[in-house]
Design a protein around this motif. Structure first.
Motif, PDB file in Angstrom:
ATOM      1  N   GLY A 170       0.857  -1.087  -0.054  1.00 53.52           N
ATOM      2  CA  GLY A 170      -0.130   0.079  -0.017  1.00 53.52           C
ATOM      3  C   GLY A 170       0.904   1.233  -0.015  1.00 53.52           C
ATOM      4  O   GLY A 170       2.270   1.368  -0.120  1.00 53.52           O
ATOM      5  N   PHE A 171       0.333   2.544  -0.011  1.00 57.52           N
ATOM      6  CA  PHE A 171       0.927   3.703  -0.042  1.00 57.52           C
ATOM      7  C   PHE A 171      -0.039   4.642   0.241  1.00 57.52           C
ATOM      8  O   PHE A 171      -1.209   4.755   0.350  1.00 57.52           O
ATOM      9  CB  PHE A 171       1.419   4.099  -1.464  1.00 57.52           C
ATOM     10  N   GLU A 172       0.426   5.792   0.898  1.00 63.79           N
ATOM     11  CA  GLU A 172      -0.346   7.002   1.378  1.00 63.79           C
ATOM     12  C   GLU A 172      -0.287   8.451   0.547  1.00 63.79           C
ATOM     13  O   GLU A 172      -1.041   9.206   0.782  1.00 63.79           O
ATOM     14  CB  GLU A 172      -0.035   7.185   2.805  1.00 63.79           C
ATOM     15  N   SER A 173       0.886   8.208  -0.059  1.00 64.20           N
ATOM     16  CA  SER A 173       0.947   9.354  -1.037  1.00 64.20           C
ATOM     17  C   SER A 173       1.347   9.162  -2.579  1.00 64.20           C
ATOM     18  O   SER A 173       1.787   7.815  -2.683  1.00 64.20           O
ATOM     19  CB  SER A 173       2.006  10.451  -0.482  1.00 64.20           C
ATOM     20  N   ASP A 178      -2.486  11.491  -0.201  1.00 63.11           N
ATOM     21  CA  ASP A 178      -2.057  12.830  -0.134  1.00 63.11           C
ATOM     22  C   ASP A 178      -1.391  12.858  -1.712  1.00 63.11           C
ATOM     23  O   ASP A 178      -0.520  12.276  -2.044  1.00 63.11           O
ATOM     24  CB  ASP A 178      -0.638  12.668   1.144  1.00 63.11           C
ATOM     25  N   VAL A 179      -1.852  13.619  -2.644  1.00 64.39           N
ATOM     26  CA  VAL A 179      -1.416  13.689  -3.756  1.00 64.39           C
ATOM     27  C   VAL A 179      -0.494  15.214  -4.285  1.00 64.39           C
ATOM     28  O   VAL A 179      -1.036  16.225  -3.862  1.00 64.39           O
ATOM     29  CB  VAL A 179      -2.975  13.810  -4.850  1.00 64.39           C
ATOM     30  N   HIS A 180       0.329  14.734  -4.568  1.00 67.26           N
ATOM     31  CA  HIS A 180       1.223  15.959  -5.216  1.00 67.26           C
ATOM     32  C   HIS A 180       1.346  15.835  -6.775  1.00 67.26           C
ATOM     33  O   HIS A 180       1.359  14.891  -7.458  1.00 67.26           O
ATOM     34  CB  HIS A 180       2.705  15.714  -4.704  1.00 67.26           C
ATOM     35  N   ILE A 231       6.092   6.483  -5.425  1.00 68.37           N
ATOM     36  CA  ILE A 231       5.035   6.137  -6.254  1.00 68.37           C
ATOM     37  C   ILE A 231       4.744   7.177  -7.233  1.00 68.37           C
ATOM     38  O   ILE A 231       4.351   8.213  -6.609  1.00 68.37           O
ATOM     39  CB  ILE A 231       3.798   5.651  -5.453  1.00 68.37           C
ATOM     40  N   VAL A 232       4.793   7.027  -8.598  1.00 66.96           N
ATOM     41  CA  VAL A 232       4.523   7.871  -9.463  1.00 66.96           C
ATOM     42  C   VAL A 232       3.639   7.334 -10.531  1.00 66.96           C
ATOM     43  O   VAL A 232       3.810   6.394 -11.112  1.00 66.96           O
ATOM     44  CB  VAL A 232       5.955   8.194 -10.165  1.00 66.96           C
ATOM     45  N   ASP A 279      10.330   3.673  -6.774  1.00 65.35           N
ATOM     46  CA  ASP A 279       9.938   2.435  -6.326  1.00 65.35           C
ATOM     47  C   ASP A 279       9.006   1.770  -7.347  1.00 65.35           C
ATOM     48  O   ASP A 279       8.999   0.678  -7.417  1.00 65.35           O
ATOM     49  CB  ASP A 279       9.529   2.312  -4.941  1.00 65.35           C
ATOM     50  N   LEU A 280       7.759   2.413  -7.835  1.00 65.61           N
ATOM     51  CA  LEU A 280       6.787   2.064  -8.455  1.00 65.61           C
ATOM     52  C   LEU A 280       6.369   3.216  -9.468  1.00 65.61           C
ATOM     53  O   LEU A 280       5.929   4.153  -8.959  1.00 65.61           O
ATOM     54  CB  LEU A 280       5.498   1.747  -7.677  1.00 65.61           C
TER      55      LEU A 280
END
Length: 323
Positions: free
Chosen positions: A160-163, A186-188, A218-219, A236-237
């Protein structure tokens, strides 16, 4: 009916043509064409950079109103799925995963060997039509590509991931950010635009806008710019959604390889979408603020001025041609 056609053998051949009205088959809808979205692929086709051979009705990002046919009521708004499975079929198409076609013999409405949705009337098999709820349903096709990207991210992000970082604030990037916000992440968003609608669209969504590339593992890459891709490859992903330009940039593949191996990294590309992605894309748009979606559509062009829809102008995010 009136239809936007191109001669794929000639660059700059886009014209508004009179064609015979389509005759729906027993399993098909007859649809009044309302609008098509214009994207980079359409502009490449018009410039003669994509496609082989014949006259083609252009338009793959569709919105229409049902006139008749099974499974829908007259007046229902629908969008049409773009891709059709290859006739062999390959192992992917045989399982219904035609968006993952392995042998390249698929066909695509408005792109590859099938007339598109850029006409005042069109037909579509009911199985390849998806209901939408408003005029922003013209965004279902690009949203379906992003839904597919998120589906694959879910499968690959084992812990999983949070941003998430989205590179590019065009339609694909903004829709990717929309889904991230809807998921509570959390989106950038990274883009070079200092003014115009893009920064405001990102910020009103609740995401953070950057003009220098931040460091996130994560991108979702939606620029297609090789210089940006080169900077995120070792994360990483990484999901690549943008079709690259001809820009050539130096890349230290040894370092990319090292980063991917030592971080158990994954890089994958995604394009097109399946029927389930279109249905989820319609649900994504339904959950979104309609005013925000409308503000993504920065130009609406009437059919009589069709050539203007294929121009690239400062401040454009999404251009829609009204049929």
């Amino acid at each position: 009916m009136r239809a936007l056609t191109v001669d794929l053998a000639r660059a700059g051949s886009l014209t508004l043509s009179e064609l015979p009205d389509p005759e729906p088959g027993p399993d098909e809808l007859l649809v009044e064409g309302l609008a098509i979205g214009i994207c980079g692929t359409d502009r490449e086709i018009v410039r003669g950079e994509f496609g082989v051979g014949r006259r083609l009705v252009i338009g793959h990002e569709s919105l229409g109103r049902v006139i008749s046919g099974p499974g829908f009521a007259p007046g229902d708004l629908v969008a049409g799925v773009v891709r059709r499975p290859d006739p062999v079929p390959c192992p992917a198409c045989a399982r219904g995963e035609f968006d993952m076609c392995l042998n390249g013999q698929y066909t695509e409405r408005g792109i590859t060997d099938l007339d598109g949705y850029g006409s005042t009337l069109w037909t579509v098999p009911a199985a390849y039509a998806v209901g939408v709820s408003s005029s922003t349903g013209v965004l279902v096709e690009p949203a379906s590509v992003v839904v597919k990207a998120w589906e694959r991210l879910d499968r690959l992000a084992l812990f999983g991931f949070e941003s998430v970082l989205v590179t590019g604030a065009g339609p694909i990037g903004l829709l990717a950010a929309l889904i991230g916000v809807q998921r509570g992440l959390d989106v950038h968003v990274f883009d070079l635009a200092a003014d115009g609608p893009k920064p405001a669209l990102v910020e009103s969504l609740g995401a953070t806008y950057h003009r220098t590339l931040p460091d996130h593992r994560i991108v979702i890459e939606a620029t297609g710019a090789p210089s940006v891709v080169a900077q995120v490859l070792g994360r990483d992903l990484v999901c690549l959604t943008g079709v690259p330009s001809t820009e050539v940039v130096p890349v230290d593949l040894g370092q990319v390889n090292r980063d991917l191996v030592l971080h158990n990294g994954i890089v994958f590309g995604t394009v097109n979408a399946n029927v389930r992605h279109y249905r989820e894309a319609s649900a994504v748009l339904d959950r979104a603020d309609d005013a925000w979606l409308q503000s993504m559509i920065t130009r609406r062009v009437p059919l009589e001025s069709y050539a203007e829809a294929f121009e690239t102008r400062p401040g454009d995010v999404k251009v829609v041609l009204e049929l």
